[in-house]
Structures are given as C-alpha cells and as structure tokens.
Design an enzyme around this catalytic site. Structure first.
Site, short mmCIF file in Angstrom:
data_model
loop_
_atom_site.label_atom_id
_atom_site.label_comp_id
_atom_site.label_asym_id
_atom_site.label_seq_id
_atom_site.Cartn_x
_atom_site.Cartn_y
_atom_site.Cartn_z
N VAL A 160 -6.95 -0.05 0.38
CA VAL A 160 -5.74 -0.87 0.68
C VAL A 160 -5.99 -1.78 2.00
CG1 VAL A 160 -3.43 -1.33 1.84
CG2 VAL A 160 -3.88 0.28 -0.07
N GLY A 182 0.89 -1.25 -0.03
CA GLY A 182 0.09 -0.14 -0.09
C GLY A 182 0.97 1.35 0.20
N TYR A 192 -3.81 6.79 7.29
CA TYR A 192 -2.73 6.17 7.26
C TYR A 192 -2.42 5.63 5.90
CZ TYR A 192 1.49 3.26 8.21
OH TYR A 192 2.72 2.40 8.18
N ASP A 251 -8.28 5.08 -1.14
CA ASP A 251 -7.35 4.06 -0.58
C ASP A 251 -8.20 2.82 0.04
OD1 ASP A 251 -5.54 2.42 0.74
OD2 ASP A 251 -4.46 4.36 1.67
C1 LIG Z 1 -5.49 2.31 4.23
C2 LIG Z 1 -4.11 1.94 4.13
N1 LIG Z 1 -3.42 2.52 3.21
C3 LIG Z 1 -2.08 2.03 3.05
C4 LIG Z 1 -1.33 1.21 3.95
C5 LIG Z 1 0.13 1.13 3.75
O1 LIG Z 1 -0.07 -0.45 3.38
P1 LIG Z 1 1.37 -1.23 3.45
O2 LIG Z 1 1.49 -1.10 5.11
O3 LIG Z 1 1.07 -2.59 3.11
O4 LIG Z 1 2.31 -0.73 2.75
C6 LIG Z 1 -2.07 0.67 5.12
C7 LIG Z 1 -1.31 -0.10 6.17
O5 LIG Z 1 -1.81 -0.02 7.30
C8 LIG Z 1 -3.50 1.24 5.26
O6 LIG Z 1 -4.26 0.73 6.22
#
Ligand SMILES: Cc1ncc(COP(=O)(O)O)c(C=O)c1O
Length: 429
Positions: free
Chosen positions: A239, A109, A136, A237
């Site tokens: 993720v 992410g 985040y 996002d």
């Molecule tokens: C909403 C969101 N975006 C991006 C990320 C970053 O992902 P990564 O830690 O796999 O790089 C996270 C990680 O907690 C997340 O919760």
C-alpha cells in the site's frame, strides 16, 4: 483563504487528524502545495504517498474528466464497467504468476487488508494470522485487528500473532536482527502457533509506519521458505511502498520473494480513493457478496488508477524513483555526517527514512521544516523517523532543495532556535 486552519478547528472533527504542524493548503501542482497564506511548500510526504504523481497531474485530470463525462455507473457490485476490467487486467500483468488470479477493488488500504484478513481465513479454513510488531495495515476494525502499530487504539484479533520485524539498526547488525526474528518465528511454530493453523502472513516489504525499516538480506526468503513449507499464504502489503516507489514496481521484488497476494492502495488512485487485492482465483473467488461497499469499483477512481499506472510506465517513474531516490539518499547521508541528531538513514528509492536520536527533536524538526517550506512527517514505533515519500515525479533539483531545507531545520533544532511550545497542539503519533 487565510485562517483556514483555525476555521477547520471549529467545524471538522479531530478524529482522523494526525497533525504535525498547522498546515492548510488551497492548491498544489507537481511536488508543491500552496498554503492558504500563499506560501509554496515542497511536499516530501505526498499525503502519505497517496499523491503518487504529485498534485494536479494532467493525466489524472483528463482520465477523471473522461470517466465523468459519460459515466458508466458508480459501482462494480452489480454491473461490470470498462475501467475496472482494464485495471484488473493491468494489475494481473504486474504481479508474479502465483498471484495472477483475480482482483478485488476497494477504497483504501484499510478495507483491502481487512478483506484479505477475512478472506484468507474463510478460504483456507485455517484460523490464524501472522503479522509484524509495528505493522500498520489500516485504521478500520478489521485491518487494525491484524496490525501491530502502537499508535492504534483498536483491539487486535484473537487469532493474530505478532512477530518482531527485524530492525538492523536497533539490533546492531542485519544478521543479529534476522536471526532473532527467524528464531522467534521458528520457536512459535514449535510451540503455541501450530503452522498448519496459520492462513496467512501479512508482510510489509519495507515497514513504513513502523519506521521505514528495510529487512536484512535473506530474511524474507527464509520467511518465504517457512511459509511454503507449511502452506501459509504470504500477503504483501504494497500500500505505501509499492507501485514503483522503491525503484522497483513491486517492493517485494527487492527481496527475492513472490507473495501469493498483493495489496495496493494509496498511490494507486493518485489521490482518489481506490485499493486493490490481487491473488489466486481459489482465494479471491471464494465467495460472492463477501466484502462490498456501494461505490467500490467505481469507474471514476478506476480510470484515475489506470492513468496512474499508464503514467508510471510512460514516464519511466520507477526508474525516476530509483535515480532521484539515490540522489536524495546521498544528500541525506551527507546531512547525517554533519548532524549528530541523525542516527540512521535507510530505505529504497523514494521510500526513505531518517531515524533521529530523539522523538521530541523529531517533532521539532518537522515543524521547523514546515516553517521553512518543506512538508515532511514522521513515523516509527518510537516517533523518531522522518519519512520521505515524495511524488514519484520528484526531480533531482527538488530533492536537493528539500534536503537543504531539512539541513537548516536540523541546525535550528540543534541550536535550540525552535520553541518547544509550538508542539503543544501537535501530538503527531
Ligand atoms: C502499509 C500500509 N498498509 C495499509 C495502510 C492503510 O491505508 P489507508 O489509510 O489508505 O486505508 C497504510 C496507511 O498508512 C499503510 O502504510
């Protein structure tokens, strides 16, 4: 291999640690992990949502074995490979029309959001980015730069402006939260942030690490209208809460909006590192050799991701997240009625949060739950929200089992039966 936790401390750096209790595992299957002491642990965290199909899922094992048995290289930088092309085609079919252009692949992410942050500015020629307080978006320099989470130790970008994320519980009502956040945004547009200078607005449809905050009805549509009015790209996002976790395939679909760009990660690889950015061709094909790392787009992780998406469809895991999530939610609501420590229960599907009234008690609760056999972490800008992101394969019986353990943990904490000294080495975040 008992004593693993102590051995780790003598060899592995703490810089990536985010620890809540001394958990060391040697294996896992489905929704359970096996501790190095032989204990079975019910996993309501799924490695922060990355183990989307649980542990040791046969579909991922088979896909990875197949991809490795006749390996089509290790990268998509300088060669096309079939798993990546199939995965891109699949992801394009899963996003709204306006995002259906091209797909970029990364490892995490973090690298995906960092790429988007650079790409939208370069492609639009607009210098500014908007995001939310408490957001985040990642742990690399570029993704931290467009985040708003207080735990982070990296600098924010000079071109970033953070907006309050509407918190219905803290504000007293959804309308109060919505109105305050929108008024803040409109005032910024009228004063220090000219909207024609803004390239993109990064949103989390549910702000997970910020406290599993669900936006009030009507908030995102109003935000979307403002963005459309000013030609600002919306980056969703997905993720943590995307890919079926909320009971819809795309989390943004709950809130009646269509982003220009969707970012996927974590559960996409089911435990293997892969992320994807999906968006319009004009943005995603803005430049070549713009954001690349050697094993980006490797066929092994792409094959795992294809297996994840295929399994989500074949086994109706989006519906399972909705159904099992409702059972989990109802059980948590019943706990809330019995435990004064619980202030709020919220979320969608299998992305749920329980806000406790006190951060210290929250840390004690997850520690006690671990002792009793449940893995659960906490999030939130005030470190007081229990986070539920179990595997999408979770059964209703497992949901009930976990809530029973949590109920015991809360009772033990409330009765002062958990020693605060246990927390000495576990700062969490
Ligand atoms: C909403 C969101 N975006 C991006 C990320 C970053 O992902 P990564 O830690 O796999 O790089 C996270 C990680 O907690 C997340 O919760």
């Amino acid at each position: 291999m008992s004593g693993l936790y102590a051995r780790e401390s003598r060899s592995v750096s703490t810089m990536a640690h985010l620890r809540f209790f001394p958990q060391a595992v040697v294996g896992g299957n489905g929704a359970y992990l096996t501790g190095d002491d032989g204990r079975k642990l019910l996993d309501f965290a799924a490695s922060w949502g990355a183990a989307s199909l649980g542990h040791a899922h046969p579909a991922i094992r088979e896909a990875v074995n197949r991809a490795l048995s006749d390996q089509a290289g290790a990268s998509y930088l300088s060669t096309a490979n079939e798993p990546c092309v199939l995965l891109a085609e699949k992801l394009l079919s899963l996003v709204p029309e306006r995002a259906r252009g091209r797909v970029w692949f990364g490892h995490s992410g973090s690298d995906a959001n960092e790429t988007v942050a650079r790409m939208v500015v370069a492609a639009t020629g607009r210098p500014r980015i908007l995001a939310f307080d408490g957001a985040y978006h990642g742990g690399t320099v570029g993704s931290m730069a467009v985040s708003g989470h207080p735990s982070q130790q990296g600098a924010r970008a000079k071109n970033l402006t953070l907006i309050p994320y509407p918190n219905s519980y803290a504000a007293g009502s959804p309308d109060a939260a919505k109105d305050a956040a929108l008024a803040h945004l409109e005032k910024l547009f009228a004063t220090e942030v000219p909207p024609q200078e803004v390239a993109a607005f990064f949103i989390e449809p549910i702000q997970s690490d910020g406290g599993m905050l669900v936006p009030p009805d009507g908030f995102f549509p109003a935000l979307e209208a403002l963005c459309r009015q000013h030609g600002i790209l919306i980056v969703s996002d997905e993720v943590k809460v995307g890919l079926g976790r909320t009971g819809r395939f795309n989390a943004f679909a709950h809130f009646g909006i269509e982003p220009d760009i969707a970012v996927f990660g974590k559960g996409l690889g089911g435990g293997l590192p892969i992320s994807a950015v999906v968006g319009p061709e004009a943005i995603l094909n803005h430049a070549v050799a713009f954001s690349l790392q050697t094993v980006h787009g490797n066929p092994v992780c792409a094959a795992a991701a294809l297996a994840v998406l295929h399994t989500i469809e074949r086994d109706n895991l989006v519906a399972n997240a909705e159904r099992t999530g409702r059972v989990l939610r109802e059980a948590l609501d019943r706990l809330a009625a019995r435990h004064a420590l619980i202030g709020d229960v919220r979320g969608r599907g299998l992305a749920l949060g329980v806000e406790l009234t006190d951060a210290r008690q929250t840390a004690l609760t997850v520690y006690r739950a671990f002792q009793l056999g449940l893995v659960l972490y906490y999030v939130g800008v005030n470190s007081n929200v229990l986070e539920f992101t179990p595997p999408l394969t979770l059964t209703e019986a497992e949901a009930q089992e976990g809530v029973a353990i949590l109920g015991q943990a809360l009772a033990d904490v409330a009765a002062g039966r958990v020693d605060e000294a246990l927390l000495a080495d576990f700062a969490g975040w």
